[in-house]
Enzyme design. Sequence first.
Site, PDB file in Angstrom:
ATOM      1  N   CYS A 132       0.855  -1.180   0.000  1.00  0.00           N
ATOM      2  CA  CYS A 132       0.000   0.000   0.000  1.00  0.00           C
ATOM      3  C   CYS A 132       0.896   1.236   0.000  1.00  0.00           C
ATOM      4  O   CYS A 132       1.724   1.409   0.898  1.00  0.00           O
ATOM      5  CB  CYS A 132      -0.915  -0.006   1.227  1.00  0.00           C
ATOM      6  SG  CYS A 132      -1.965   1.455   1.344  1.00  0.00           S
ATOM      7  N   CYS A 155      -2.059 -11.797  -5.380  1.00  0.00           N
ATOM      8  CA  CYS A 155      -2.185 -12.791  -4.310  1.00  0.00           C
ATOM      9  C   CYS A 155      -1.919 -12.062  -2.998  1.00  0.00           C
ATOM     10  O   CYS A 155      -0.783 -11.698  -2.696  1.00  0.00           O
ATOM     11  CB  CYS A 155      -1.168 -13.901  -4.562  1.00  0.00           C
ATOM     12  SG  CYS A 155      -1.339 -15.312  -3.482  1.00  0.00           S
TER      13      CYS A 155
END
Length: 184
Positions: A132, A155
């Site tokens: 992030c 994933c």
Amino acid sequence: MKSTKQQELSSDASCCPPGDTKSACGLPYKVVIDISKTKVQRTDADWKFILTPEQFQVARVRGTELPFHNAYCNNHEDGVYFSVCSDTPLFDSRDKFESGTGWPSFTKPMEKIFVGETADTSYGMVRTEVYCKVDGAHLGHVFDDGPLPVGLRYCINSASLRFMPRAEYDKWVKEHSPRSGGQW
């Protein structure tokens, strides 16, 4: 000639149409750009207080949770997955698919501007780590073996995510849109 600030804004906005056009996450693009510029920084002690031990190990220490034994591998509810470390919407359940790997898998992030990529050569492998951009949380890895037409498989560790059902998310979007007084 553009000022440095104008150049930064236009380079960040290169993926975003002007005006109040809505982005993939439902917020106006200018709000998406504002979120992407926010940098959440805390000490390890703060993160350990905020997160569970597993969330800390995965999101902050770049660990991996066990396959098939995690919160969102088999979650089929309609909604949005946020970073566990901030109020950043990362993946939409509409882009989630059954990969058979034991981890939640997505074809794409909601907003590419929120998800960064870096080379990961740990464990004798060459992979692409995803994180992030707002809070630095390790999310997982992206592979090029996903379903067409995109062909990508993000994933992602459940421990790096927080799920919000669609109705709750729609309310969140309204609260964070500039017209309702929401700010970043």
